[in-house]
Design an enzyme around this catalytic site. Sequence first.
Site, PDB file in Angstrom:
ATOM      1  N   ARG A  42      -5.426   7.470  -6.657  1.00 60.07           N
ATOM      2  CA  ARG A  42      -5.801   8.724  -6.427  1.00 60.07           C
ATOM      3  C   ARG A  42      -5.895   9.274  -7.751  1.00 60.07           C
ATOM      4  O   ARG A  42      -6.599  10.458  -7.586  1.00 60.07           O
ATOM      5  CB  ARG A  42      -4.382   8.980  -6.127  1.00 60.07           C
ATOM      6  CG  ARG A  42      -4.096   8.207  -4.781  1.00 60.07           C
ATOM      7  CD  ARG A  42      -2.655   7.981  -4.312  1.00 60.07           C
ATOM      8  NE  ARG A  42      -2.274   9.316  -3.197  1.00 60.07           N
ATOM      9  CZ  ARG A  42      -0.823   9.025  -2.759  1.00 60.07           C
ATOM     10  NH1 ARG A  42      -0.357   7.399  -2.433  1.00 60.07           N
ATOM     11  NH2 ARG A  42      -0.491  10.604  -2.422  1.00 60.07           N
TER      12      ARG A  42
ATOM     13  N   LEU B 121       0.842  -1.409   0.305  1.00 58.04           N
ATOM     14  CA  LEU B 121       0.068  -0.103  -0.021  1.00 58.04           C
ATOM     15  C   LEU B 121       0.434   1.085   0.411  1.00 58.04           C
ATOM     16  O   LEU B 121       2.404   1.045   0.558  1.00 58.04           O
ATOM     17  CB  LEU B 121      -1.119  -0.020   1.577  1.00 58.04           C
ATOM     18  CG  LEU B 121      -1.782  -1.439   1.395  1.00 58.04           C
ATOM     19  CD1 LEU B 121      -2.956  -0.802   2.607  1.00 58.04           C
ATOM     20  CD2 LEU B 121      -2.787  -0.683   0.581  1.00 58.04           C
ATOM     21  N   ASP B 122       0.449   2.184  -0.776  1.00 55.23           N
ATOM     22  CA  ASP B 122       0.660   3.353  -0.502  1.00 55.23           C
ATOM     23  C   ASP B 122       1.555   3.704   0.779  1.00 55.23           C
ATOM     24  O   ASP B 122       0.528   3.494   1.511  1.00 55.23           O
ATOM     25  CB  ASP B 122       0.305   4.846  -1.072  1.00 55.23           C
ATOM     26  CG  ASP B 122       0.106   4.821  -2.766  1.00 55.23           C
ATOM     27  OD1 ASP B 122       0.847   3.535  -3.431  1.00 55.23           O
ATOM     28  OD2 ASP B 122      -0.147   5.459  -3.539  1.00 55.23           O
ATOM     29  N   ARG B 123       2.930   5.003   1.420  1.00 52.98           N
ATOM     30  CA  ARG B 123       3.359   4.736   2.219  1.00 52.98           C
ATOM     31  C   ARG B 123       1.709   5.688   3.253  1.00 52.98           C
ATOM     32  O   ARG B 123       1.638   5.274   4.626  1.00 52.98           O
ATOM     33  CB  ARG B 123       4.506   5.838   2.001  1.00 52.98           C
ATOM     34  CG  ARG B 123       4.697   6.399   3.469  1.00 52.98           C
ATOM     35  CD  ARG B 123       5.860   8.101   3.961  1.00 52.98           C
ATOM     36  NE  ARG B 123       5.067   9.018   3.797  1.00 52.98           N
ATOM     37  CZ  ARG B 123       5.419   9.846   2.934  1.00 52.98           C
ATOM     38  NH1 ARG B 123       6.822  10.299   3.316  1.00 52.98           N
ATOM     39  NH2 ARG B 123       4.651  11.373   3.093  1.00 52.98           N
TER      40      ARG B 123
ATOM     41  N   THR C 221      -1.781   5.638   2.206  1.00 55.11           N
ATOM     42  CA  THR C 221      -3.144   4.599   2.043  1.00 55.11           C
ATOM     43  C   THR C 221      -2.997   4.006   3.723  1.00 55.11           C
ATOM     44  O   THR C 221      -1.896   3.508   3.787  1.00 55.11           O
ATOM     45  CB  THR C 221      -2.997   3.906   1.572  1.00 55.11           C
ATOM     46  OG1 THR C 221      -2.519   4.668   0.074  1.00 55.11           O
ATOM     47  CG2 THR C 221      -4.116   3.050   1.087  1.00 55.11           C
TER      48      THR C 221
END
Length: 215
Positions: free
Chosen positions: A162, A61-63, A65
Amino acid sequence: MNETYEPPQTPLDVLHEDAQLIVVNKPSGLLSVPGRGAHLSDCLLTRVQDAFPQALLVHRLDRDTSGVMVFAQTPHAQRNLSMQFEQRQTRKTYVARVWGQLEPKTGTVDLPLIVDWPNRPRQMVCHATGKPAVTDWRVVKTEGNTTRVRLFPKTGRSHQLRVHMQALGHPILGDPFYATGDALDFPRLMLHSEELRLKHPEGGVSMKFRARPEF
């Protein structure tokens, strides 16, 4: 984005654990895997491995998120789970808060994505060379000049949700890459992996893991 990396020091939130897999609720602001440099070494993978030394990475997961993330406990489970993600056999549900009043109540974004090289890690829509990216959305409720929405990615491109929301004119609140003005003025990225459905790597039983968003 040159701000210092100060990940939250919250205890590991384990949602499920068995001989084949571990499911945790990742906090916003914590990298999934180490970044380049010792100052970016603290991440969810190393924290999970502190508690479960044999844990193996399956997806990221993105940092910024938060939400449900699965790790494998064995090489077999890692191969099996990775294949489920690659073949789009998993089902992912995200909750987001976006800027503006999103209409209609349901819809699909089908816009191909590619890395924006001069501005990486930003991604951008490119019909000529982008890779296919599809997201379904469903409005949960309108909250003033923002909308709470559930997002159902059909593909797993970097920054997909996003960029897709920004392309609709409704960037995710607090998004440091794609939101501007008032939409940026929030304490965190308002994006959370709420639910993950997959098949257990030992026996193939369907399983569902959920974590409530903090926003």
